[in-house]
Design an enzyme around this catalytic site. Structure first.
Site, PDB file in Angstrom:
ATOM      1  N   ARG A 142      -1.845 -18.152   0.626  1.00  0.00           N
ATOM      2  CA  ARG A 142      -0.563 -18.585   1.166  1.00  0.00           C
ATOM      3  C   ARG A 142      -0.700 -19.969   1.804  1.00  0.00           C
ATOM      4  NH1 ARG A 142       1.528 -12.967   3.772  1.00  0.00           N
ATOM      5  NH2 ARG A 142      -0.693 -12.519   3.796  1.00  0.00           N
ATOM      6  N   TYR A 201       7.114  -8.216  -7.308  1.00  0.00           N
ATOM      7  CA  TYR A 201       7.204  -8.145  -5.848  1.00  0.00           C
ATOM      8  C   TYR A 201       8.667  -8.094  -5.400  1.00  0.00           C
ATOM      9  CZ  TYR A 201       6.236  -9.577  -0.979  1.00  0.00           C
ATOM     10  OH  TYR A 201       6.146  -9.655   0.401  1.00  0.00           O
ATOM     11  N   THR A 248      -6.029  -5.965  -0.251  1.00  0.00           N
ATOM     12  CA  THR A 248      -6.101  -7.273   0.423  1.00  0.00           C
ATOM     13  C   THR A 248      -6.456  -7.114   1.897  1.00  0.00           C
ATOM     14  OG1 THR A 248      -3.707  -7.158   0.714  1.00  0.00           O
ATOM     15  CG2 THR A 248      -4.517  -8.551  -1.075  1.00  0.00           C
ATOM     16  N   GLY A 249      -6.533  -5.893   2.375  1.00  0.00           N
ATOM     17  CA  GLY A 249      -6.871  -5.655   3.784  1.00  0.00           C
ATOM     18  C   GLY A 249      -8.364  -5.816   4.004  1.00  0.00           C
ATOM     19  N   GLY A 261      -4.270  -4.865   6.887  1.00  0.00           N
ATOM     20  CA  GLY A 261      -3.860  -6.204   6.427  1.00  0.00           C
ATOM     21  C   GLY A 261      -3.518  -7.099   7.611  1.00  0.00           C
ATOM     22  N   PHE A 262      -2.980  -8.254   7.297  1.00  0.00           N
ATOM     23  CA  PHE A 262      -2.660  -9.256   8.324  1.00  0.00           C
ATOM     24  C   PHE A 262      -1.644  -8.701   9.337  1.00  0.00           C
ATOM     25  CE2 PHE A 262       0.562 -12.816   8.842  1.00  0.00           C
ATOM     26  CZ  PHE A 262       0.053 -13.236  10.059  1.00  0.00           C
ATOM     27  N   ASN A 283       6.977   7.876  -1.783  1.00  0.00           N
ATOM     28  CA  ASN A 283       6.040   8.778  -1.104  1.00  0.00           C
ATOM     29  C   ASN A 283       6.250   8.788   0.404  1.00  0.00           C
ATOM     30  OD1 ASN A 283       4.852   9.727  -3.439  1.00  0.00           O
ATOM     31  ND2 ASN A 283       3.354   8.057  -3.515  1.00  0.00           N
ATOM     32  N   ASN A 299      -5.657   0.895   1.178  1.00  0.00           N
ATOM     33  CA  ASN A 299      -6.614   0.984   0.059  1.00  0.00           C
ATOM     34  C   ASN A 299      -7.538  -0.240   0.006  1.00  0.00           C
ATOM     35  OD1 ASN A 299      -5.030  -1.055  -0.946  1.00  0.00           O
ATOM     36  ND2 ASN A 299      -4.643  -0.088  -2.938  1.00  0.00           N
ATOM     37  N   LYS A 354      10.455  -4.742  -4.046  1.00  0.00           N
ATOM     38  CA  LYS A 354      10.965  -4.631  -2.674  1.00  0.00           C
ATOM     39  C   LYS A 354      12.463  -4.309  -2.667  1.00  0.00           C
ATOM     40  CE  LYS A 354       7.296  -5.747  -0.096  1.00  0.00           C
ATOM     41  NZ  LYS A 354       6.754  -4.945   1.009  1.00  0.00           N
TER      42      LYS A 354
HETATM   43  P1  NAD Z   1      -1.595  -8.294   3.478  1.00  0.00           P
HETATM   44  O1  NAD Z   1      -1.883  -8.485   2.055  1.00  0.00           O
HETATM   45  O2  NAD Z   1      -2.478  -8.934   4.498  1.00  0.00           O
HETATM   46  O3  NAD Z   1      -1.534  -6.745   3.833  1.00  0.00           O
HETATM   47  C1  NAD Z   1      -1.101  -5.757   2.937  1.00  0.00           C
HETATM   48  C2  NAD Z   1      -1.950  -4.526   3.165  1.00  0.00           C
HETATM   49  O4  NAD Z   1      -1.516  -3.485   2.274  1.00  0.00           O
HETATM   50  C3  NAD Z   1      -3.430  -4.770   2.867  1.00  0.00           C
HETATM   51  O5  NAD Z   1      -4.211  -4.247   3.903  1.00  0.00           O
HETATM   52  C4  NAD Z   1      -3.650  -4.051   1.543  1.00  0.00           C
HETATM   53  O6  NAD Z   1      -4.977  -3.633   1.363  1.00  0.00           O
HETATM   54  C5  NAD Z   1      -2.670  -2.906   1.679  1.00  0.00           C
HETATM   55  N1  NAD Z   1      -2.269  -2.318   0.383  1.00  0.00           N
HETATM   56  C6  NAD Z   1      -1.850  -2.968  -0.731  1.00  0.00           C
HETATM   57  N2  NAD Z   1      -1.559  -2.094  -1.708  1.00  0.00           N
HETATM   58  C7  NAD Z   1      -1.787  -0.855  -1.191  1.00  0.00           C
HETATM   59  C8  NAD Z   1      -1.681   0.455  -1.701  1.00  0.00           C
HETATM   60  N3  NAD Z   1      -1.254   0.676  -2.958  1.00  0.00           N
HETATM   61  N4  NAD Z   1      -2.015   1.498  -0.911  1.00  0.00           N
HETATM   62  C9  NAD Z   1      -2.467   1.293   0.364  1.00  0.00           C
HETATM   63  N5  NAD Z   1      -2.581   0.070   0.903  1.00  0.00           N
HETATM   64  C10 NAD Z   1      -2.249  -0.998   0.131  1.00  0.00           C
HETATM   65  O7  NAD Z   1      -0.080  -8.746   3.695  1.00  0.00           O
HETATM   66  P2  NAD Z   1       0.788  -8.890   5.025  1.00  0.00           P
HETATM   67  O8  NAD Z   1       1.156 -10.306   5.161  1.00  0.00           O
HETATM   68  O9  NAD Z   1       0.135  -8.210   6.147  1.00  0.00           O
HETATM   69  O10 NAD Z   1       2.093  -8.101   4.594  1.00  0.00           O
HETATM   70  C11 NAD Z   1       2.375  -6.800   5.066  1.00  0.00           C
HETATM   71  C12 NAD Z   1       3.747  -6.361   4.580  1.00  0.00           C
HETATM   72  O11 NAD Z   1       4.739  -7.265   5.033  1.00  0.00           O
HETATM   73  C13 NAD Z   1       3.854  -6.306   3.050  1.00  0.00           C
HETATM   74  O12 NAD Z   1       4.629  -5.187   2.686  1.00  0.00           O
HETATM   75  C14 NAD Z   1       4.589  -7.581   2.721  1.00  0.00           C
HETATM   76  O13 NAD Z   1       5.330  -7.454   1.542  1.00  0.00           O
HETATM   77  C15 NAD Z   1       5.483  -7.752   3.927  1.00  0.00           C
HETATM   78  N6  NAD Z   1       5.858  -9.161   4.114  1.00  0.00           N
HETATM   79  C16 NAD Z   1       4.951 -10.057   4.601  1.00  0.00           C
HETATM   80  C17 NAD Z   1       5.327 -11.385   4.737  1.00  0.00           C
HETATM   81  C18 NAD Z   1       4.398 -12.416   5.308  1.00  0.00           C
HETATM   82  O14 NAD Z   1       4.767 -13.575   5.394  1.00  0.00           O
HETATM   83  N7  NAD Z   1       3.202 -12.092   5.725  1.00  0.00           N
HETATM   84  C19 NAD Z   1       6.611 -11.796   4.363  1.00  0.00           C
HETATM   85  C20 NAD Z   1       7.484 -10.857   3.836  1.00  0.00           C
HETATM   86  C21 NAD Z   1       7.107  -9.538   3.731  1.00  0.00           C
HETATM   87  N1  UDP Z   2       2.216 -23.884  -1.452  1.00  0.00           N
HETATM   88  C1  UDP Z   2       1.628 -25.139  -1.512  1.00  0.00           C
HETATM   89  N2  UDP Z   2       0.277 -25.221  -1.478  1.00  0.00           N
HETATM   90  C2  UDP Z   2      -0.535 -24.150  -1.361  1.00  0.00           C
HETATM   91  C3  UDP Z   2       0.064 -22.855  -1.278  1.00  0.00           C
HETATM   92  C4  UDP Z   2       1.449 -22.777  -1.338  1.00  0.00           C
HETATM   93  O1  UDP Z   2       2.315 -26.169  -1.615  1.00  0.00           O
HETATM   94  O2  UDP Z   2      -1.764 -24.299  -1.313  1.00  0.00           O
HETATM   95  C5  UDP Z   2       3.686 -23.804  -1.457  1.00  0.00           C
HETATM   96  C6  UDP Z   2       4.274 -22.775  -2.427  1.00  0.00           C
HETATM   97  O3  UDP Z   2       4.447 -23.354  -3.709  1.00  0.00           O
HETATM   98  C7  UDP Z   2       5.581 -22.450  -1.747  1.00  0.00           C
HETATM   99  C8  UDP Z   2       5.268 -22.579  -0.250  1.00  0.00           C
HETATM  100  O4  UDP Z   2       4.096 -23.379  -0.180  1.00  0.00           O
HETATM  101  O5  UDP Z   2       6.568 -23.415  -2.076  1.00  0.00           O
HETATM  102  C9  UDP Z   2       5.010 -21.231   0.412  1.00  0.00           C
HETATM  103  O6  UDP Z   2       4.057 -20.542  -0.362  1.00  0.00           O
HETATM  104  P1  UDP Z   2       3.446 -19.145   0.080  1.00  0.00           P
HETATM  105  O7  UDP Z   2       2.620 -18.648  -1.051  1.00  0.00           O
HETATM  106  O8  UDP Z   2       2.805 -19.261   1.409  1.00  0.00           O
HETATM  107  O9  UDP Z   2       4.705 -18.208   0.313  1.00  0.00           O
HETATM  108  P2  UDP Z   2       6.046 -17.903  -0.540  1.00  0.00           P
HETATM  109  O10 UDP Z   2       6.120 -18.802  -1.725  1.00  0.00           O
HETATM  110  O11 UDP Z   2       5.915 -16.479  -0.926  1.00  0.00           O
HETATM  111  O12 UDP Z   2       7.119 -18.192   0.417  1.00  0.00           O
END
Ligand code: NAD
Ligand code: UDP
Length: 325
Positions: free
Chosen positions: A189, A148, A40-41, A15-16, A102, A37, A152
């Site tokens: 996002r 979510y 979203t990756g 993932g990201f 797990n 899996n 968490k």
């Molecule tokens: P992302 O969606 O890019 O990455 C998530 C990864 O998890 C993907 O590669 C996806 O395929 C994998 N995945 C999902 N369900 C799975 C499963 N059941 N088994 C195996 N793999 C699985 O998101 P991200 O932004 O990289 O986020 C990574 C982590 O950080 C997440 O746990 C997310 O909740 C947390 N997080 C991210 C942000 C952010 O702003 N990016 C903010 C808060 C928390």
């Molecule tokens: N948002 C927006 N336009 C978009 C996508 C998101 O205005 O095209 C807004 C969304 O409603 C939220 C903020 O931007 O208020 C951040 O959204 P994001 O989904 O990135 O993250 P989260 O809500 O989980 O913080």
């Protein structure tokens, strides 16, 4: 000479955030096992790592137990964008809760250190601003974001119970909105949406009036914080807020993206999604004090780098397929 080579499991590693973390851990000389899996990756995120002999990739769902030998576990598996985590909310809750169980059971068997990627969403629509870790939050337990948020929160509970009950070495970070290269262009996002819309000359979609706030952290800063936390003494467990305390309205973000891209896109307004938090900003006093961590990349600089990435990506046919799917 490589010192302290450790075998590290990264769930959600394609993932990201996970792909940047895998890269950093390899740079630090570790062996890395990426488990994902591919919900979203994307393979493209880790393609550059596949030739490295210290990198291994395994397609696996964390809701199913895994039997391997590692020294450290970073549990990141879980879709992070509301669009994706709400697509199959039952699977999202299972990923957080069963995934945490797990990974904790695996860590307990191996006596490994284990990290949980938690989120600012544990604070829900916060009534305390900025949010310190001591704030218990304001989450709607039956709303569309609950799969979510509550998933968490439950994962955090499990981590702290495993520590109290089994003296497991745990680390928990509450990650605030993070952005940067390798976000999916159709991730949904706000940062990726606005940049892709601006670069393609499409309308920029602000949900609601755009007065809601977020605090955006650049990916390199976040990864630095995660590694510092894993390497901290065993009695440093968290939870730690990890985010950039510079707060912006969504409208300010849209205007900055338009300015940096020189786009002619218009701003349009769409309805605000249910339970969308009105404000969000981390209090990072604890992370500064106990981890010596603070973000250093300002939003403009991080956006410039991210815009460059999406600009290159948009030139590739694969990405256009994703956007038009
Ligand atoms: P992302 O969606 O890019 O990455 C998530 C990864 O998890 C993907 O590669 C996806 O395929 C994998 N995945 C999902 N369900 C799975 C499963 N059941 N088994 C195996 N793999 C699985 O998101 P991200 O932004 O990289 O986020 C990574 C982590 O950080 C997440 O746990 C997310 O909740 C947390 N997080 C991210 C942000 C952010 O702003 N990016 C903010 C808060 C928390
Ligand atoms: N948002 C927006 N336009 C978009 C996508 C998101 O205005 O095209 C807004 C969304 O409603 C939220 C903020 O931007 O208020 C951040 O959204 P994001 O989904 O990135 O993250 P989260 O809500 O989980 O913080």
């Amino acid at each position: 000479m490589i010192k302290d080579r450790t075998r590290v499991l990264v769930t959600g590693g394609s993932g990201f955030i996970g792909s940047h973390l895998c890269e950093r851990l390899l740079e630090d000389g570790h062996e890395v096992l990426c488990v994902d899996n591919f919900f979203t990756g994307r393979r493209i995120n880790i393609e550059g790592l596949l030739d490295n002999r210290r990198f291994e990739l395994c397609r696996h769902d964390v809701t199913i137990p895994l039997c391997i030998e590692v020294d450290e576990i970073y549990n990141l598996a879980c879709p992070a964008s509301p669009v994706h985590y709400q697509r199959d909310p039952v699977q999202t809750a299972k990923t957080s809760v069963l995934g945490a169980i797990n990974m904790l059971e695996l860590a307990n068997r191996l006596k490994a250190k284990v990290f949980q990627a938690s989120t600012s969403e544990v604070y829900g629509d916060p009534t305390v601003h900025p949010q310190p870790e001591g704030y218990w939050g304001n989450v709607n337990p039956i709303g569309v974001r609950a799969c979510y948020d509550e998933g968490k929160r439950c994962a955090e509970t499990l981590f702290f119970d495993f520590w109290r009950q089994h003296q497991l070495r745990i680390k928990v970070a509450r990650i605030f909105n993070t952005y940067g290269p390798r976000m999916k262009p159709n991730d949904g996002r706000v940062v990726s949406n606005f940049i892709v819309q601006a670069l393609r000359g499409e309308d920029i979609t602000i949900y609601g009036e755009g007065q809601q706030t977020r605090s955006f952290c650049y990916i390199d800063d976040l990864v630095d914080g995660l590694v510092r936390l894993m390497n901290s003494p065993d009695d440093v467990r968290g939870p730690f807020n990890m985010g950039n305390p510079d707060e912006f309205t969504v409208r300010e973000l849209a205007e900055m993206v338009i300015d940096l891209t020189g786009s002619r896109s218009r701003i349009v307004h769409h309805p605000l999604p249910a339970d969308d938090p009105k404000q969000r900003r981390p209090d990072i006093t604890q992370s500064k004090k106990k981890l010596g961590w603070r973000p250093v990349v300002p939003l403009r600089t991080g956006l410039e780098r991210t815009i460059r990435y999406f600009d290159e990506q948009l030139a590739s046919g694969d990405v256009l397929e994703l956007l038009e799917a």
